[in-house]
Write a protein that holds these residues in place. Structure first.
Motif, PDB file in Angstrom:
ATOM      1  N   LEU A 128     135.944  -4.357  16.506  1.00 29.33           N
ATOM      2  CA  LEU A 128     137.089  -3.747  16.559  1.00 29.33           C
ATOM      3  C   LEU A 128     137.942  -5.066  16.931  1.00 29.33           C
ATOM      4  N   GLN A 129     138.816  -4.952  15.958  1.00 29.21           N
ATOM      5  CA  GLN A 129     139.924  -5.516  16.032  1.00 29.21           C
ATOM      6  C   GLN A 129     141.223  -5.089  16.277  1.00 29.21           C
ATOM      7  N   ASP A 130     142.139  -5.647  16.736  1.00 28.44           N
ATOM      8  CA  ASP A 130     143.311  -5.000  17.174  1.00 28.44           C
ATOM      9  C   ASP A 130     143.539  -4.061  18.107  1.00 28.44           C
ATOM     10  N   ALA A 131     142.312  -3.867  18.965  1.00 29.73           N
ATOM     11  CA  ALA A 131     142.034  -2.640  19.749  1.00 29.73           C
ATOM     12  C   ALA A 131     142.962  -1.649  19.508  1.00 29.73           C
ATOM     13  N   ASP A 132     144.292  -2.562  20.563  1.00 31.17           N
ATOM     14  CA  ASP A 132     145.178  -1.197  20.840  1.00 31.17           C
ATOM     15  C   ASP A 132     145.962  -0.735  20.219  1.00 31.17           C
ATOM     16  N   ARG A 133     145.494  -0.974  18.649  1.00 33.20           N
ATOM     17  CA  ARG A 133     145.860  -0.224  17.352  1.00 33.20           C
ATOM     18  C   ARG A 133     144.940   1.033  16.820  1.00 33.20           C
ATOM     19  N   THR A 134     143.334   0.754  17.022  1.00 30.44           N
ATOM     20  CA  THR A 134     142.825   1.597  17.213  1.00 30.44           C
ATOM     21  C   THR A 134     142.955   2.771  17.151  1.00 30.44           C
ATOM     22  N   ARG A 135     142.084   3.544  16.720  1.00 34.80           N
ATOM     23  CA  ARG A 135     141.758   4.533  16.640  1.00 34.80           C
ATOM     24  C   ARG A 135     139.734   4.995  15.980  1.00 34.80           C
ATOM     25  N   ILE A 136     139.205   5.502  16.588  1.00 31.87           N
ATOM     26  CA  ILE A 136     137.964   5.295  16.122  1.00 31.87           C
ATOM     27  C   ILE A 136     137.877   7.128  15.894  1.00 31.87           C
ATOM     28  N   LEU A 137     136.960   7.578  14.994  1.00 31.02           N
ATOM     29  CA  LEU A 137     136.268   8.534  15.315  1.00 31.02           C
ATOM     30  C   LEU A 137     134.924   8.658  14.679  1.00 31.02           C
ATOM     31  N   ALA A 138     133.862   8.568  15.893  1.00 31.83           N
ATOM     32  CA  ALA A 138     132.444   8.317  16.194  1.00 31.83           C
ATOM     33  C   ALA A 138     131.894  10.518  15.348  1.00 31.83           C
ATOM     34  N   ILE A 139     131.380  10.089  13.627  1.00 31.91           N
ATOM     35  CA  ILE A 139     130.504  11.425  13.784  1.00 31.91           C
ATOM     36  C   ILE A 139     129.012  11.491  14.365  1.00 31.91           C
ATOM     37  N   SER A 140     128.788  11.882  15.379  1.00 34.50           N
ATOM     38  CA  SER A 140     127.597  12.190  15.871  1.00 34.50           C
ATOM     39  C   SER A 140     127.081  13.647  15.501  1.00 34.50           C
ATOM     40  N   PRO A 141     125.746  12.869  15.341  1.00 31.82           N
ATOM     41  CA  PRO A 141     125.000  13.989  15.008  1.00 31.82           C
ATOM     42  C   PRO A 141     124.445  15.022  15.796  1.00 31.82           C
ATOM     43  N   HIS A 142     123.691  14.775  16.808  1.00 34.97           N
ATOM     44  CA  HIS A 142     123.793  15.021  18.283  1.00 34.97           C
ATOM     45  C   HIS A 142     124.329  14.598  19.349  1.00 34.97           C
ATOM     46  N   LEU A 143     124.207  15.695  20.540  1.00 30.86           N
ATOM     47  CA  LEU A 143     124.818  15.440  21.708  1.00 30.86           C
ATOM     48  C   LEU A 143     123.752  13.928  22.483  1.00 30.86           C
ATOM     49  N   ASP A 144     124.502  12.834  22.135  1.00 30.29           N
ATOM     50  CA  ASP A 144     124.073  11.788  22.812  1.00 30.29           C
ATOM     51  C   ASP A 144     123.752  10.420  21.635  1.00 30.29           C
ATOM     52  N   ASP A 145     123.647  10.976  20.321  1.00 29.81           N
ATOM     53  CA  ASP A 145     123.364   9.987  19.845  1.00 29.81           C
ATOM     54  C   ASP A 145     124.656   8.471  19.385  1.00 29.81           C
ATOM     55  N   ALA A 146     125.511   9.027  19.240  1.00 25.21           N
ATOM     56  CA  ALA A 146     126.591   8.376  19.409  1.00 25.21           C
ATOM     57  C   ALA A 146     126.314   7.178  20.650  1.00 25.21           C
ATOM     58  N   VAL A 147     126.613   7.732  21.780  1.00 24.46           N
ATOM     59  CA  VAL A 147     126.783   6.613  23.083  1.00 24.46           C
ATOM     60  C   VAL A 147     125.467   6.184  22.991  1.00 24.46           C
ATOM     61  N   LEU A 148     123.920   6.759  22.469  1.00 22.36           N
ATOM     62  CA  LEU A 148     122.720   5.772  22.674  1.00 22.36           C
ATOM     63  C   LEU A 148     123.113   4.783  21.575  1.00 22.36           C
ATOM     64  N   SER A 149     123.658   4.776  20.740  1.00 27.15           N
ATOM     65  CA  SER A 149     124.210   3.750  19.605  1.00 27.15           C
ATOM     66  C   SER A 149     124.860   3.051  19.735  1.00 27.15           C
ATOM     67  N   VAL A 150     126.667   3.653  19.677  1.00 31.10           N
ATOM     68  CA  VAL A 150     127.234   2.380  19.857  1.00 31.10           C
ATOM     69  C   VAL A 150     128.322   2.444  20.831  1.00 31.10           C
ATOM     70  N   GLY A 151     127.317   3.070  22.594  1.00 27.69           N
ATOM     71  CA  GLY A 151     127.980   3.790  23.483  1.00 27.69           C
ATOM     72  C   GLY A 151     129.399   2.542  24.458  1.00 27.69           C
ATOM     73  N   ALA A 152     128.555   1.369  23.879  1.00 26.48           N
ATOM     74  CA  ALA A 152     129.047  -0.084  24.346  1.00 26.48           C
ATOM     75  C   ALA A 152     129.975  -0.402  24.090  1.00 26.48           C
TER      76      ALA A 152
END
Ligand code: ZN
Length: 270
Positions: free
Chosen positions: A2-26
């Protein structure tokens, strides 16, 4: 990641309600803290009308819910709290989890094998579902205008993870939006099985995204909002949090907490 974080717009497409947080939440927490805009769109977040499959009823029981409770509603509220803790926005898709779906022959898609796992029971006709998911992903992309798309690499071969991954890959294909696939956690702690990517695509070299301790801690705090899921994932003797720590730190020479993602190489690019 995540370079240039202040201009970053991340869209995470998660299969289920928890997958994105468990996998890349940090990583998401760190991006949000660094000034990026983070949105998690969960594809299979929809409620389903009863009657429910035996598999769904058994999951409900394990999650501490009544057999006919609107579990997705409960889980959406958990997700809102978890993502809020990370500093991320949420979008909830309309599709019901595989445990609530039937295959075209009228049979429940998944059956319960008596343990904690579900097994695919009948062939999945993914075509209509995949098209509808792509349509919804396109809408969220139009709204969020991401500079980086994330989705799962589908370790564990869950049908919802595979269709989410492939729909995201195909949607992103012609748009030139950078895309990375995350290692599915906690499933990658136990398995490395994953279905091949769609034709013409392959994984690039893995990237270990190191995060600050504060982001790691924020992820683990956010995970605790998924109480229904932790009742299974962090059940007796599972030590989920310790296993995630060990899994991440064992992949890194200096033991720092990290989350693994892969870029996708398109053969036409080479
Ligand atoms: Zn999942």
């Amino acid at each position: 990641m995540l370079q240039d974080a202040d201009r970053t717009r991340i869209l995470a497409i998660s299969p289920h309600l928890d997958d994105a947080v468990l996998s890349v939440g940090a990583s998401l927490a760190q991006a949000a803290r660094d000034g990026g805009k983070v949105t998690v769109f969960t594809v299979f977040a929809g409620s389903a009308a009863p009657p429910y499959s035996p598999a769904a009823e058994r999951f409900h029981a394990r999650w501490g819910l009544s057999p006919t409770e609107d579990a997705p509603l409960r889980r959406r509220n958990e997700d809102i709290a978890a993502l809020d803790h990370l500093g991320a926005d949420h979008r909830h898709g309309r599709f019901p989890d595989a445990i609530y779906r039937k295959s075209p022959d009228g049979q429940w898609l998944l059956h319960h094998d008596g343990g904690s796992a579900v097994r695919q029971q009948s062939p999945v006709n993914n075509h209509d579902l995949a098209s509808a998911i792509r349509h919804d992903i396109e809408s969220v992309i139009a709204e969020c205008e991401p500079t980086l798309l994330l989705t799962c690499v589908a370790i564990g071969n869950h049908p919802d993870h595979m269709v989410t991954r492939d729909a995201t890959l195909l949607t992103a294909g012609g748009r030139g939006i950078p895309l990375r696939l995350w290692q599915d956690l906690p499933y990658a702690v136990y398995s490395s099985n994953m279905a091949e990517l769609p034709s013409g695509l392959q994984l690039g070299s893995p990237d270990l995204s190191f995060v600050q301790e504060e982001a790691r801690a924020r992820k683990f705090q956010a995970m605790k909002h998924y109480a229904t899921q932790l009742s299974v994932l962090d059940g007796p003797n599972k030590n989920l949090f310790a296993r995630l720590e060990e899994h991440a730190r064992s992949a890194s020479p200096d033991g720092g907490y990290n989350e693994t993602t892969w870029p996708v190489i398109r053969h036409a690019d080479q």
